[in-house]
Write a protein that holds these residues in place. Structure first.
Motif, short mmCIF file in Angstrom:
data_model
loop_
_atom_site.label_atom_id
_atom_site.label_comp_id
_atom_site.label_asym_id
_atom_site.label_seq_id
_atom_site.Cartn_x
_atom_site.Cartn_y
_atom_site.Cartn_z
N ARG A 184 56.67 48.01 24.28
CA ARG A 184 56.06 46.79 25.27
C ARG A 184 57.18 46.84 26.48
O ARG A 184 56.55 46.87 27.73
CB ARG A 184 55.80 45.58 24.50
CG ARG A 184 55.39 44.43 25.45
CD ARG A 184 53.76 44.45 25.72
NE ARG A 184 53.86 45.11 26.78
CZ ARG A 184 54.07 44.75 28.04
NH1 ARG A 184 54.25 43.62 28.35
NH2 ARG A 184 53.72 45.63 29.05
N ALA A 205 51.50 40.19 35.81
CA ALA A 205 50.05 40.10 36.53
C ALA A 205 49.05 39.31 35.84
O ALA A 205 47.95 39.02 36.40
CB ALA A 205 49.40 41.42 36.75
N SER A 206 49.39 38.67 34.67
CA SER A 206 48.52 37.78 33.76
C SER A 206 48.00 36.70 34.67
O SER A 206 48.96 36.32 35.34
CB SER A 206 49.22 37.39 32.56
OG SER A 206 48.21 36.98 31.69
N SER A 220 56.73 39.48 29.54
CA SER A 220 57.22 40.42 28.69
C SER A 220 58.59 40.64 29.42
O SER A 220 58.70 41.02 30.28
CB SER A 220 56.65 41.63 28.17
OG SER A 220 55.65 41.40 27.16
N HIS A 270 40.06 43.75 26.08
CA HIS A 270 39.14 42.55 26.16
C HIS A 270 38.19 42.83 25.53
O HIS A 270 36.67 42.11 26.04
CB HIS A 270 39.06 42.50 27.87
CG HIS A 270 40.21 42.36 28.40
ND1 HIS A 270 41.05 41.15 28.44
CD2 HIS A 270 40.99 43.08 29.29
CE1 HIS A 270 42.10 41.45 29.24
NE2 HIS A 270 41.94 42.70 29.50
N ARG A 306 33.74 42.19 25.97
CA ARG A 306 33.89 42.06 27.77
C ARG A 306 34.16 43.60 28.37
O ARG A 306 33.24 43.71 29.18
CB ARG A 306 34.93 40.87 28.14
CG ARG A 306 34.24 39.64 28.05
CD ARG A 306 35.35 38.80 27.67
NE ARG A 306 36.04 38.62 26.49
CZ ARG A 306 37.27 38.53 26.43
NH1 ARG A 306 37.86 38.30 27.25
NH2 ARG A 306 37.57 38.86 25.09
#
Ligand SMILES: Cc1cc2nc3c(=O)[nH]c(=O)nc-3n(C[C@H](O)[C@H](O)[C@H](O)COP(=O)(O)OP(=O)(O)OC[C@H]3O[C@@H](n4cnc5c(N)ncnc54)[C@H](O)[C@@H]3O)c2cc1C
Length: 344
Positions: free
Chosen positions: A64, A93-94, A123, A320, A323
């Motif tokens: 990660r 960028a969340s 993270s 996602h 979606r």
């Protein structure tokens, strides 16, 4: 790629690594990455994904962090803004309602702007050296030196919100920025560049390569055991078949990227969605079969497997789901020729 050279730094990771262990192994990996891991979209994309795959096969938390570093340094490369050598990067960028980051205007005399508000899902928050942060109201990506002199006076790390044991030591915390100064030099690309660049699609495959590596780690653990019955052997066959199909699809998607890195066809994002969907389903199947093969013991008594199961289950939620499938289906409706023949 020389996987033997990779084994040495990875073997330094204990079975239950701390955030400090992650930082020291990640820093040790940086020269290896610099020398051996090719950029995305320049002819060797699959080799880059294969590297992530190997790291994740060893440890998903480390993967990660390394995936974020590779994404950030690739973005800097595309922006023509060289990354600082031997520094561990992240990309945060969340968005969504809990992202309150904003950037005040800099002064006309060149005074720096100020970064305010909080960003969730960071993270490596207090592990990395630098982070690329997307500020939605300003539609601007900024490069922040998290360890600059005095920076920690402005930063706040919200450790308590992440209640899951999975990925706990990656310190994927919410970070508040409290007016940290951002100079013009720290702005990466123009407004909106981050989302508009063709490379955005290329980055979407990297998490999927980590998911595959995580699933391979579970399958490795089954392969090392002497299986007790035909059901277990049937599950092993199905799991190895899934690993092969996931890797074949990653290889195909990487070849599409190398053939059209500027995304002139417009096909790269649906290609990534297609690969990510298959990989997410195959990982879900492997998680299910792993439990059906070995029962509750690895979940309860095996430190490495218990963590890997929890982390892979969480990591694949980064897709996602329906979606993404809806977006893929809409693209197929508008482009009936996409993937209508034999995969090339
Ligand atoms: C382990 C991990 C590490 C990550 N690290 C990073 C990182 O370093 N950098 C980064 O940029 N991003 C990171 N992410 C975040 C990731 O990129 C996404 O931002 C993240 O998956 C959350 O997106 P989302 O909430 O929009 O979920 P999505 O899957 O896009 O959407 C979830 C859906 O559920 C709905 N929903 C959720 N809760 C509720 C509720 N209570 N009531 C009603 N509806 C609800 C939402 O409205 C939405 O429609 C990480 C994610 C994970 C899992």
């Amino acid at each position: 790629m020389d996987h033997n050279a990779l084994k040495k730094p990875l073997s330094g990771l204990p079975e239950a690594p701390s955030a400090d262990d992650y930082r020291s192994v990640a820093l040790e990996l940086l020269p290896y990455i610099q020398a051996n891991v090719p950029p995305m979209g320049e002819g060797q994309s699959f080799s880059r994904l294969g590297f992530l795959n190997e790291v994740a096969r060893c440890d998903l938390g480390l993967a990660r962090l390394i995936e974020g570093h590779l994404d950030a340094t690739q973005i800097l490369r595309e922006a023509g803004h060289p990354a600082v050598s031997n520094k561990l990067y992240a990309i945060w960028a969340s968005g969504g309602p809990s992202d309150t980051t904003d950037l005040t205007e800099g002064g006309t005399g060149g005074e720096p702007a100020e970064l305010t508000g909080s960003k969730p899902f960071c993270s490596g928050s207090d592990i990395v050296d630098r982070a690329l942060i997307y500020v939605y109201p300003a539609e601007q990506l900024v490069d922040v030196n998290m360890r600059a002199a005095g920076a920690r006076d402005y930063l706040r790390f919200e450790a308590g919100q992440w209640v899951a044991p999975a990925f706990a030591q990656t310190h994927t915390w919410t970070v508040s920025f409290g007016g940290l100064s951002v100079k013009e030099d720290n702005c990466i690309g123009d407004h909106k560049w981050y989302f508009d660049r063709p490379g955005f699609c290329l980055g979407a495959l990297a998490p999927a390569a980590c998911w595959v590596g995580g699933a391979m780690g579970l399958v490795d653990s089954v392969r090392k055991r002497s299986l007790q019955n035909g059901h277990a052997r049937a599950h092993l066959g199905a799991m190895v078949s899934s690993v092969c199909s996931m890797n074949a699809l990653l290889k195909w998607a990487a070849a599409q990227i190398d053939a059209d890195p500027d995304n002139t066809s417009g096909n790269l994002f649906p290609t990534a969605l297609l690969a990510r969907h298959h990989i997410e389903r195959a990982c879900t199947d492997i998680l299910d079969r792993f439990g059906r093969t070995l029962g509750p013991r690895p979940f309860a008594f095996e430190t490495g497997n218990a963590r890997r199961i929890a982390e892979l289950t969480l990591y694949i939620r980064q897709c996602h789901a329906e979606r993404d499938l809806e977006e893929l289906g809409s693209y197929l409706e508008a482009h009936p020729e996409f993937c209508s023949g034999t995969l090339q």
